[in-house]
Design a protein around this motif. Structure first.
Motif, PDB file in Angstrom:
ATOM      1  N   LEU A 158      -6.815   3.818   4.904  1.00 57.44           N
ATOM      2  CA  LEU A 158      -7.269   5.081   4.332  1.00 57.44           C
ATOM      3  C   LEU A 158      -8.418   5.657   5.148  1.00 57.44           C
ATOM      4  CD1 LEU A 158      -9.419   4.282   1.133  1.00 57.44           C
ATOM      5  CD2 LEU A 158      -8.912   2.629   2.917  1.00 57.44           C
ATOM      6  N   ILE A 159      -8.907   6.829   4.727  1.00 59.96           N
ATOM      7  CA  ILE A 159     -10.126   7.382   5.301  1.00 59.96           C
ATOM      8  C   ILE A 159     -11.277   7.072   4.359  1.00 59.96           C
ATOM      9  CG2 ILE A 159      -8.840   9.258   6.410  1.00 59.96           C
ATOM     10  CD1 ILE A 159     -10.215  11.132   4.282  1.00 59.96           C
ATOM     11  N   GLY A 298       0.452   7.194   7.922  1.00 60.97           N
ATOM     12  CA  GLY A 298       1.788   6.683   7.638  1.00 60.97           C
ATOM     13  C   GLY A 298       2.226   5.629   8.633  1.00 60.97           C
ATOM     14  N   ARG A 299       2.020   5.924   9.916  1.00 64.40           N
ATOM     15  CA  ARG A 299       2.457   4.997  10.963  1.00 64.40           C
ATOM     16  C   ARG A 299       1.705   3.675  10.890  1.00 64.40           C
ATOM     17  NH1 ARG A 299       0.164   3.832  15.592  1.00 64.40           N
ATOM     18  NH2 ARG A 299      -1.200   5.675  15.540  1.00 64.40           N
ATOM     19  N   ILE A 300       0.394   3.725  10.799  1.00 64.65           N
ATOM     20  CA  ILE A 300      -0.410   2.502  10.804  1.00 64.65           C
ATOM     21  C   ILE A 300      -0.187   1.694   9.523  1.00 64.65           C
ATOM     22  CG2 ILE A 300      -2.784   1.619  10.774  1.00 64.65           C
ATOM     23  CD1 ILE A 300      -3.515   3.913  12.672  1.00 64.65           C
ATOM     24  N   SER A 301       0.026   2.377   8.402  1.00 61.66           N
ATOM     25  CA  SER A 301       0.301   1.662   7.156  1.00 61.66           C
ATOM     26  C   SER A 301       1.582   0.847   7.272  1.00 61.66           C
ATOM     27  CB  SER A 301       0.413   2.651   5.994  1.00 61.66           C
ATOM     28  OG  SER A 301      -0.814   3.285   5.740  1.00 61.66           O
ATOM     29  N   LEU A 302       2.637   1.473   7.803  1.00 61.55           N
ATOM     30  CA  LEU A 302       3.909   0.752   7.944  1.00 61.55           C
ATOM     31  C   LEU A 302       3.788  -0.374   8.955  1.00 61.55           C
ATOM     32  CD1 LEU A 302       6.895   0.291   9.236  1.00 61.55           C
ATOM     33  CD2 LEU A 302       6.737   0.735   6.788  1.00 61.55           C
ATOM     34  N   LEU A 322      -9.617   5.037   8.803  1.00 62.16           N
ATOM     35  CA  LEU A 322      -9.309   5.968   9.883  1.00 62.16           C
ATOM     36  C   LEU A 322     -10.264   7.171   9.826  1.00 62.16           C
ATOM     37  CD1 LEU A 322      -5.395   5.991   9.862  1.00 62.16           C
ATOM     38  CD2 LEU A 322      -6.971   4.393  10.954  1.00 62.16           C
ATOM     39  N   PRO A 323     -10.490   7.842  10.947  1.00 62.98           N
ATOM     40  CA  PRO A 323     -11.438   8.963  10.978  1.00 62.98           C
ATOM     41  C   PRO A 323     -10.865  10.222  10.333  1.00 62.98           C
ATOM     42  CG  PRO A 323     -10.429   8.689  13.129  1.00 62.98           C
ATOM     43  CD  PRO A 323      -9.951   7.530  12.292  1.00 62.98           C
TER      44      PRO A 323
END
Length: 335
Positions: A158-159, A298-302, A322-323
């Motif tokens: 998350l941010i 989305g990409r990093i979560s998956l 994430l920033p």
């Protein structure tokens, strides 16, 4: 009934094990064997059983996704990125839209467990005792995306929502605004609700500005909620100079009401959103907003969930923050 793997083996004149090797794409298979099996598959119109293959591999190549509101522009954008990355890793998604219904979430989580999905992604954080107990008993790798996990045993991507709201409010103060209204979400949401509200309040207090309770309203992040809350604000004799909404959808709802009332945005009233969804770019005037890196979320979560699935690591790494970025557009002016 359709043909079985035994029928394919019999037609090709080979063993069931040989057919299984071909179906699983193993290396070092002779061209002759490959040709025989493929011909038999074509003649029998054979389709491998996904369930049977899953039981054998102990892997379903399925990921369950819990979505709070699939109609929300932010959620749909994140889902698109998750789906694209999942496909690259060979996963299919089972997307469950709970529409903020915790009974639905509990039922879907049970279904994920029964179907033995490889992993679970959850895009919201409202839970009750039943859901907490069920999540703690699950052996399936589970990750929260875009929200802070309500369970210390689960990781989040998350941010920093608190800092993002603090930065947005500070920006408005730097622009000369002092009467700053806030349209927030459910304070039971510790990420999008509570954290964003605290960021707004703390920024106001840091600059010795009063938080006027007349200018603080709470809804549910949806466009209709923004419309309703803005309609209430416009009944006040003294209007704020800017409205900071906790989502772009709410901001667009507020924007439409302001225009319906004959107000010019940003000349008469500035409006700022949160999320950086596509709708912030296409409305006119285009929204100044806090932009979350949605593609990366989305990409990093998956990818993080995939790593948990492959490693089967029981340790919980720290949350991945994430920033965020404040994007200036046309809906906010400097006084």
């Amino acid at each position: 009934m359709g043909a079985s793997i035994k029928d394919v083996a019999r037609r090709a004149g080979v063993s069931v094990t040989s057919v299984s090797r071909v179906l699983n794409g193993e290396k070092y298979i002779s061209e002759t064997l490959l040709a025989k099996v493929n011909q038999a598959i074509a003649e029998l119109n054979y389709t491998p059983s996904h369930i049977a293959r899953s039981l054998k591999k102990q892997k379903t190549d399925m990921i369950g996704v819990i979505v709070p509101d699939i109609t929300n522009h932010f959620c749909s954008t994140i889902l698109s990125s998750i789906e694209k990355t999942a496909s690259e890793h060979g996963y299919s998604l089972m997307i469950c839209n709970i529409a903020e219904d915790l009974d639905k979430e509990y039922t879907y989580l049970q279904s994920f467990q029964e179907m033995r999905v490889d992993g679970i992604l959850i895009m919201h954080q409202k839970v009750d005792e039943r859901i907490v107990s069920l999540m703690e008993s699950l052996t399936i790798p589970t990750l929260f995306t875009c929200v802070k996990s309500p369970l210390p045993s689960k990781r989040s991507v998350l941010i920093d929502d608190y800092q993002a709201a603090f930065d947005a409010t500070t920006y408005l103060i730097d622009c000369g605004h002092r009467q700053i209204a806030f349209l927030g979400g459910d304070l039971r949401d510790i990420t999008a609700g509570d954290a964003r509200y605290r960021g707004y309040v703390d920024a106001m207090q840091t600059y010795k500005l009063e938080v006027d309770p007349r200018y603080v309203r709470f809804g549910d992040y949806k466009m209709e909620s923004g419309r309703k809350l803005m309609s209430d604000l416009l009944q006040l004799q003294e209007l704020p100079t800017v409205v900071f909404a906790a989502s772009d959808d709410m901001a667009v709802g507020a924007l439409n009401v302001a225009l319906d009332y004959g107000l010019r945005v940003p000349e008469d009233l500035s409006i700022v959103g949160f999320d950086g969804s596509r709708i912030a770019e296409v409305v006119r005037p285009a929204l100044t907003t806090i932009q979350q890196p949605m593609e990366e979320l989305g990409r990093i979560s998956l990818e993080s969930l995939h790593a948990l699935i492959e490693k089967q690591d029981t340790t919980v790494p720290p949350d991945l923050i994430l920033p965020h970025l404040l994007v200036e557009r046309e809906s906010c002016r400097r006084l």
